[in-house]
Scaffold this motif. Structure first.
Motif, short mmCIF file in Angstrom:
data_model
loop_
_atom_site.label_atom_id
_atom_site.label_comp_id
_atom_site.label_asym_id
_atom_site.label_seq_id
_atom_site.Cartn_x
_atom_site.Cartn_y
_atom_site.Cartn_z
N THR A 115 0.73 -0.92 -0.05
CA THR A 115 0.07 0.02 -0.01
C THR A 115 0.69 1.36 -0.02
OG1 THR A 115 -1.89 -1.30 1.06
CG2 THR A 115 -1.69 1.28 1.16
N ASN A 116 1.93 1.23 0.81
CA ASN A 116 2.54 2.61 1.10
C ASN A 116 3.42 2.76 -0.24
OD1 ASN A 116 1.73 2.90 3.63
ND2 ASN A 116 3.61 2.21 4.51
N ALA A 117 4.02 1.80 -0.96
CA ALA A 117 4.80 2.00 -2.15
C ALA A 117 3.98 2.35 -3.21
CB ALA A 117 5.48 0.57 -2.45
N ILE A 118 2.76 1.91 -3.24
CA ILE A 118 1.66 2.13 -4.41
C ILE A 118 1.36 3.88 -4.33
CG2 ILE A 118 -0.68 1.91 -5.31
CD1 ILE A 118 -0.37 -1.16 -4.61
N VAL A 119 1.12 4.21 -3.05
CA VAL A 119 0.81 5.91 -2.78
C VAL A 119 2.01 6.38 -3.28
CG1 VAL A 119 0.14 7.32 -1.25
CG2 VAL A 119 -0.96 5.10 -1.01
N ALA A 120 3.31 6.25 -2.97
CA ALA A 120 4.38 6.82 -3.38
C ALA A 120 4.48 6.93 -4.78
CB ALA A 120 5.47 6.21 -2.64
N LEU A 121 4.31 5.81 -5.47
CA LEU A 121 4.55 5.72 -6.91
C LEU A 121 3.43 6.62 -7.60
CD1 LEU A 121 5.21 1.89 -7.38
CD2 LEU A 121 6.68 3.92 -7.91
N MET A 122 2.34 6.77 -7.05
CA MET A 122 1.11 7.36 -7.69
C MET A 122 1.23 8.98 -7.47
SD MET A 122 -0.65 5.47 -9.16
CE MET A 122 -2.09 6.64 -9.55
N GLN A 123 2.29 9.19 -6.74
CA GLN A 123 2.63 10.95 -6.55
C GLN A 123 1.41 11.55 -5.97
OE1 GLN A 123 5.64 12.57 -7.74
NE2 GLN A 123 6.35 10.32 -7.58
N VAL A 124 0.71 10.93 -5.11
CA VAL A 124 -0.59 11.15 -4.45
C VAL A 124 -0.08 12.52 -3.73
CG1 VAL A 124 -2.23 10.98 -2.66
CG2 VAL A 124 -1.62 9.06 -4.15
N PRO A 125 -0.91 13.55 -3.86
CA PRO A 125 -0.73 15.00 -3.00
C PRO A 125 -0.68 14.64 -1.59
CG PRO A 125 -2.22 15.55 -4.78
CD PRO A 125 -2.16 13.87 -4.89
N ALA A 126 0.12 15.30 -1.00
CA ALA A 126 0.49 15.22 0.46
C ALA A 126 -0.80 15.30 1.40
CB ALA A 126 1.50 16.47 0.91
N ALA A 127 -1.66 16.24 0.97
CA ALA A 127 -2.99 16.22 1.64
C ALA A 127 -3.92 14.88 1.60
CB ALA A 127 -3.75 17.63 1.52
N ALA A 128 -3.56 14.04 0.66
CA ALA A 128 -4.56 12.90 0.39
C ALA A 128 -3.68 11.62 0.66
CB ALA A 128 -4.85 12.88 -0.99
N VAL A 129 -2.47 11.90 1.00
CA VAL A 129 -1.65 10.53 1.33
C VAL A 129 -2.18 9.57 2.25
CG1 VAL A 129 0.60 9.72 2.28
CG2 VAL A 129 0.60 11.55 0.57
N GLY A 130 -2.77 10.07 3.60
CA GLY A 130 -3.30 9.13 4.67
C GLY A 130 -4.47 8.49 4.16
N PRO A 131 -5.49 9.32 3.69
CA PRO A 131 -6.76 8.66 3.47
C PRO A 131 -6.60 7.66 2.12
CG PRO A 131 -7.26 11.09 3.52
CD PRO A 131 -5.45 10.64 3.58
N ALA A 132 -5.43 7.88 1.15
CA ALA A 132 -5.47 7.03 0.14
C ALA A 132 -4.65 5.63 0.44
CB ALA A 132 -4.40 7.49 -0.92
N ARG A 133 -4.01 5.73 1.52
CA ARG A 133 -3.56 4.49 2.18
C ARG A 133 -4.53 3.70 2.77
NH1 ARG A 133 1.95 7.01 5.17
NH2 ARG A 133 3.34 7.12 3.15
N GLN A 134 -5.23 4.39 3.45
CA GLN A 134 -6.38 3.72 4.15
C GLN A 134 -7.46 2.84 3.09
OE1 GLN A 134 -8.21 6.71 6.59
NE2 GLN A 134 -6.86 6.28 8.24
N TYR A 135 -7.64 3.64 2.13
CA TYR A 135 -8.67 3.20 1.16
C TYR A 135 -7.83 2.03 0.38
CZ TYR A 135 -11.84 3.27 -2.88
OH TYR A 135 -12.68 2.88 -3.83
N VAL A 264 -0.28 13.93 -13.46
CA VAL A 264 -1.10 15.05 -13.10
C VAL A 264 -0.73 15.41 -11.76
CG1 VAL A 264 -3.47 15.91 -12.99
CG2 VAL A 264 -3.18 14.88 -14.87
N ASN A 265 -0.75 14.57 -10.76
CA ASN A 265 -0.79 14.49 -9.43
C ASN A 265 0.78 15.34 -9.22
OD1 ASN A 265 -3.01 13.30 -8.55
ND2 ASN A 265 -1.86 11.22 -8.30
N HIS A 266 1.60 14.95 -10.11
CA HIS A 266 2.80 15.92 -9.96
C HIS A 266 3.03 17.04 -10.12
CE1 HIS A 266 7.34 15.77 -9.91
NE2 HIS A 266 7.61 16.27 -10.98
N MET A 267 2.16 17.60 -11.03
CA MET A 267 1.74 18.98 -11.34
C MET A 267 1.32 19.90 -10.10
SD MET A 267 -0.10 18.37 -15.01
CE MET A 267 -0.40 20.13 -15.40
N ASP A 268 1.04 18.92 -8.84
CA ASP A 268 0.61 19.54 -7.67
C ASP A 268 -0.69 20.37 -7.74
OD1 ASP A 268 1.18 18.94 -4.92
OD2 ASP A 268 2.61 20.93 -4.91
#
Length: 453
Positions: A115-135, A264-268
């Motif tokens: 899970t953590n590695a996938i969220v990092a690879l997807m360049q999820v914006p910082a504010a959404a990292v926690g909820p994305a990991r849970q999901y 697109v996520n990397h465009m922040d």
């Protein structure tokens, strides 16, 4: 009997009768997935939307892999059924059940630990990292249910039964909607609540599918004896040979859109990240017709190729293209006229709607082209020519779609309007290669025998 012979009678009526339940199931599947985003969009913030939109795309990639792998079972069972080889049907189903049980456990464990590695690879914006990991973690735990449901549904499709899979999805959709409203809307659990509702719905759907398969054995040609639950080498090899190329192809197509999301996520720009996921849902709705007919054409082609009726398989392809093209052109025109209306169904956020409308303007062109992509892929899969469909997807994904998105994103002042061009460009190349392959006639072989006449 729930089984429908696709080798007899009027081709247009047989295909439409078989495809309509598929379309119903596809619509319910869309609602099933969209409800998470709709509810989160209404009750949570941009971070919650971005988390669910990114997480749901990752899980869709995994689900598409499983669905593609189940195609091997659909085609093999369908061709054995068309050839009237009952004992081989039973052995193929037993092998499929045993093989998928093993795959389910491996997939669930692998994705839960990643899970953590996938969220990092997807360049999820910082504010959404926690909820994305849970999901992602919660949904990964439910992969056993997704795998089992698609295993049973794949067999039913090969048998010509498209109604019961629709009923299973209907039950899951209702449970998911109620669960989302309670866990997200009432208890405020956000992305985690949406994931819990999804997993619960998938579990109930699998339990219902297995129960009906056991209780209605006269419609399900498998004896459910202990000795039949084993992996037979020749059957497993054929299932994997037919299913793996489709599975990899499905993952590559989804991966290309995940790469777009990561770029697109990397465009922040948080609103752009949220908009990409919402537009994927909208275009997913438009593509329901070709997706439904892809499955119907695949099953019809498999049965008819097994029965030595390639002419009838070609007729099914022709009618499938005509049905889908009419529907998708109408949907494309509607989206072009009122793109903001479609976005407002998911979120009231004006900034997210603005970026989503830009993306829809160009991306929605792809919804016409995929009529040919999906229907021809269904035809080639039914013929057992899944190796070609894999090659075609590789070419369009990594030689056109991904490079186009990457280079467009480097341009100054780029918006989602420009990035949306990559999808139809890739599909146009894919259709061209499909039509060229059709002219070669190499598809005209059953996986059980020689060239058909």
């Amino acid at each position: 009997m729930s089984q429908l012979s696709l080798t007899e009678g009027n081709v247009r009526r047989a295909l439409s009768r078989f495809a309509i339940p598929f379309l119903g199931a596809s619509l319910l599947q869309f609602l099933y997935g969209a409800v998470d985003l709709i509810v989160v969009g209404q009750f949570a913030d941009q971070a919650g939307i971005a988390a669910v939109s990114t997480g749901s795309q990752v899980m869709q990639a995994v689900t598409n892999f499983i669905i593609g792998l189940s195609t091997g079972g659909t085609v093999l069972v369908g061709q054995y059924l068309g050839a009237r080889r009952g004992e081989d049907v039973n052995r193929a189903i037993g092998t499929l059940f045993s093989l998928f049980a093993l795959i389910a456990v491996v997939l669930a464990a692998a994705f839960a630990l990643s899970t953590n590695a996938i969220v990092a690879l997807m360049q999820v914006p910082a504010a959404a990292v926690g909820p994305a990991r849970q999901y992602l973690f919660i949904c990964a735990c439910g992969l056993v249910f997704i795998t089992g449901y698609n295993m049973v549904s794949g067999v039913l499709r090969g048998l010509g039964d498209s109604k019961r899979p629709m009923y299973f999805v209907l039950v899951a959709c209702i449970i998911n909607i109620v669960g989302d409203l309670l866990l997200v809307g009432v208890f405020g659990l956000g992305a985690a609540g949406a994931a819990l509702a999804t997993v619960a719905a998938q579990g109930v759907s699998l339990a219902l599918a297995l129960a009906l398969a056991v209780l209605r054995r006269r419609d399900f040609p498998f004896d459910f004896k202990r000795r039949s639950f084993r992996i037979q080498g020749d059957k497993a090899a054929r299932i994997l040979r037919l299913g793996l190329p489709v599975a990899v192809q499905n993952v590559l197509v989804t991966l290309s859109f995940l790469i777009i999301t990561a770029i697109v996520n990397h465009m922040d720009v948080l609103a752009q990240s949220a908009a990409v996921g919402l537009v994927e849902r909208i275009t997913g709705f438009i593509m329901l017709f070709p997706i439904a007919f892809q499955s119907a054409i695949s099953a019809m082609t498999a049965q008819n190729m097994g029965a030595g009726r390639p002419d009838r398989a070609r007729q099914g392809l022709k009618y499938g293209i005509l049905f889908c093209l009419a529907a998708d052109i109408a949907m494309f025109v509607l989206v072009q006229l009122v793109p903001g209306l479609a976005m407002r169904l998911f979120t009231p956020d004006a900034e997210v709607i603005y970026h989503g409308v830009l993306y829809l303007r160009t991306y929605s062109i792809d919804c016409i082209l995929v009529t040919f992509v999906f229907t021809l892929n269904g035809f080639y899969s039914g013929c057992g020519r899944t190796g070609f469909t894999l090659f075609n997807s590789l070419a369009s994904t990594f030689l056109v779609r991904v490079p186009a998105v990457f280079f467009i994103s480097l341009l100054p002042g780029v918006t989602l309007l420009h990035i949306g061009v990559a999808a139809p460009a890739a599909s146009a190349i894919q259709v061209l290669l499909q039509l060229l392959y059709f002219r070669t006639g190499r598809w005209n072989h059953s996986v059980l025998g020689e060239a058909q006449t």
